[in-house]
Design a protein around this motif. Structure first.
Motif, PDB file in Angstrom:
ATOM      1  N   LYS A   1       0.845  -1.153  -0.084  1.00  0.00           N
ATOM      2  CA  LYS A   1      -0.247   0.061   0.195  1.00  0.00           C
ATOM      3  C   LYS A   1       0.720   1.448   0.035  1.00  0.00           C
ATOM      4  CE  LYS A   1      -3.996   2.074   2.537  1.00  0.00           C
ATOM      5  NZ  LYS A   1      -4.819   1.990   3.465  1.00  0.00           N
TER       6      LYS A   1
ATOM      7  N   ASN B   1       1.040   4.150  -2.716  1.00  0.00           N
ATOM      8  CA  ASN B   1       0.510   5.496  -2.269  1.00  0.00           C
ATOM      9  C   ASN B   1       1.507   6.546  -2.622  1.00  0.00           C
ATOM     10  OD1 ASN B   1      -1.275   7.119  -0.952  1.00  0.00           O
ATOM     11  ND2 ASN B   1       0.279   7.352   0.983  1.00  0.00           N
TER      12      ASN B   1
ATOM     13  N   TYR C   1      -7.614  -0.544  -3.726  1.00  0.00           N
ATOM     14  CA  TYR C   1      -7.133   0.622  -3.250  1.00  0.00           C
ATOM     15  C   TYR C   1      -7.817   2.039  -3.970  1.00  0.00           C
ATOM     16  CZ  TYR C   1      -3.458  -2.726  -2.289  1.00  0.00           C
ATOM     17  OH  TYR C   1      -2.793  -3.780  -1.693  1.00  0.00           O
TER      18      TYR C   1
END
Length: 366
Positions: free
Chosen positions: A120, A124, A144
Motif C-alpha cells: 500500500k 500510495n 485501493y
C-alpha cells in the motif's frame, strides 16, 4: 524507437530500476528497451536504499525486492517498512517520479499485514501505475480506491525474444523422451498450490484424444529450510517420473534459462491452471514460441492474449478447461495436417518492448 523521435523533455531521463537482470528475461528486456529509447538506466535495489544520486524516475516492479528478496545489513526487519517509506519520501522531496508496474495484487505466497502495508505504501507514493491490461486498473482501484488519483497506463507484457531459440520439435522431444506423434500440452513453472495441478490433470484426463500427452515441468514451491519437506517433494518427483502414465511426463526440478527453449519447442499447447492471479509471464512466453494458450479467465489472462491463439475457461472448472483444450487441439491437429505453424508475427510486433516503453510517460520535471 529512435531516440530523436522523443519529445525534448523525454530525452535521456535517468531511471533507477529496483531490479537487476535475471534469468526471467523481463527486466533485461525492459532495460534494453529503455536504453534503445535514449534513456540512462541504473539497476539494483541497493541503489534505491543507499545511493545519493537523484534520478528522474524510480521504477519499482515487485515490492518484495525491497524487503524480502534483498539482503540488507544495518536495517532491522522491524524497521524495513518505515525505511522504505522514508526513502520514497526522500525521492519525492527531490521531484523524482515513482513508477510502479503492478505484476500482482498482493505479496507473493503467505504474507503478513506488514507486507500488505508495504504494498500500500508503494502504491500510495507512486505517480504512475503501469498495468498489463485494462482489467488490472479496475481490480487495483477496487482494492485501493486512491489509485484512481494516479496516472494509470496500460503497457502489455512484452515478448521473451531475449532468450528465444528455435529448436526442431523432434530434437526437443528427444531430450525428454516424448514420442514425436503426440500432441503435447505443456504446463511450465514453479508448481504452487494456486496453480492447480490437480485441475490440469483432471481436465487432461477428460480429453478423448488418443494422441494426447501432458508434460508438467517445474520445481515444487520452495519448501524452505524444512529438511523433511524437501525430502517429501523430492520423493514425489521421483515417484512421478518413475511410475508416470505413458500419456504424461512430470519433470519436477528447477528449469535453467538455457533449457526453456527445449521445453517450449517440445510442446504444441501451453496450459495454465491458476485458480486466481493477475498476470502470468507464461502467456507471453508461449506466444513468443508460437504456442497456443489455454488459460482461466482471470485477471489479465484473457485480455493479454486476445490477439493470439487461445481458449479460456472458468477458473477451477475442469470440464470447462477440457472443452477449451479440445478447441485448441482441433486447431493444432489441423495445422499438423497442413504442416503449418501458428503465425505470431502480429503478436510480436504489438508486444515489442520498444512499444512497451513508448507507452510510459517518461516526462521529467527537471
Amino acid at each position: 524507437m529512435a531516440p530523436n523521435t522523443l519529445p525534448d523533455d523525454q530525452l535521456n531521463v535517468i531511471i533507477l530500476i529496483t531490479e537487476s537482470p535475471s534469468q526471467n528475461g523481463y527486466i533485461e528486456s525492459l532495460i534494453n528497451a529503455y536504453i534503445r529509447a535514449g534513456h540512462t538506466v541504473i539497476c539494483d535495489a541497493h541503489n534505491f536504499f543507499f545511493s545519493n544520486h537523484t534520478p528522474d524516475f524510480i521504477h519499482i516492479h515487485w515490492p518484495e525486492r525491497l524487503y524480502k528478496w534483498l539482503s540488507i545489513e544495518g536495517i532491522k526487519k522491524t524497521d524495513i517498512h518505515q525505511t522504505i517509506k522514508n526513502r520514497l519520501a526522500w525521492y519525492k522531496s527531490r521531484n523524482v517520479k515513482i513508477i510502479y508496474t503492478i505484476h500482482n495484487l498482493q505479496p507473493h505466497g503467505s504474507h503478513t499485514n506488514t507486507e500488505k502495508d508495504i504494498y500500500k505504501t508503494v502504491l500510495n507514493h507512486a505517480d504512475i501505475l503501469l498495468h498489463h491490461c485494462n482489467k488490472s486498473i479496475e481490480l487495483v482501484q477496487k482494492i485501493y480506491p486512491f489509485a484512481q488519483d494516479k496516472k494509470n497506463v496500460v503497457c502489455p507484457h512484452g515478448d521473451y525474444l531475449i532468450h528465444y531459440r528455435n529448436i526442431p520439435q523432434l530434437d526437443a522431444r528427444k531430450k525428454y523422451n516424448i514420442p514425436p506423434e503426440k500432441i503435447v500440452t505443456l504446463n511450465f513453472g514453479t508448481q504452487k498450490p494456486y496453480k492447480n495441478t490437480n485441475l490440469i490433470n483432471e481436465a487432461f484426463d477428460q480429453l478423448k484424444i488418443d494422441s494426447k500427452f501432458l508434460f508438467i515441468a517445474g520445481r515444487y514451491q520452495n519448501p524452505g529450510k524444512n529438511a523433511l519437506a524437501k525430502l517429501y517433494y523430492r520423493f514425489l518427483s521421483m515417484v512421478a517420473q518413475k511410475f508416470g502414465s505413458p500419456k504424461k511426463k512430470v519433470l519436477h526440478k528447477a528449469i535453467p534459462t538455457e533449457e526453456i527453449p527445449y521445453l517450449l519447442n517440445s510442446a504444441d499447447i501451453v496450459f495454465l491452471g491458476q485458480e486466481h492471479g493477475l498476470n502470468s509471464g507464461l502467456i507471453a512466453l508461449a506466444a513468443t514460441y508460437s504456442k497456443p494458450v489455454v488459460c482461466p479467465n482471470i485477471g489479465c489472462f484473457k485480455e493479454s492474449i486476445k490477439e493470439w491463439q487461445h481458449a479460456s475457461y472458468q477458473a477451477g472448472n475442469a470440464a470447462d478447461a477440457a472443452n477449451a483444450l479440445n478447441k485448441i487441439y482441433d486447431k493444432v491437429l489441423d495445422n499438423k495436417k497442413r504442416n503449418t505453424a501458428f503465425d505470431n508475427t502480429k503478436w510480436l510486433a504489438d508486444s515489442s518492448w520498444d512499444k512497451h516503453v513508448e507507452r510510459i510517460p517518461l516526462v521529467s520535471d527537471s
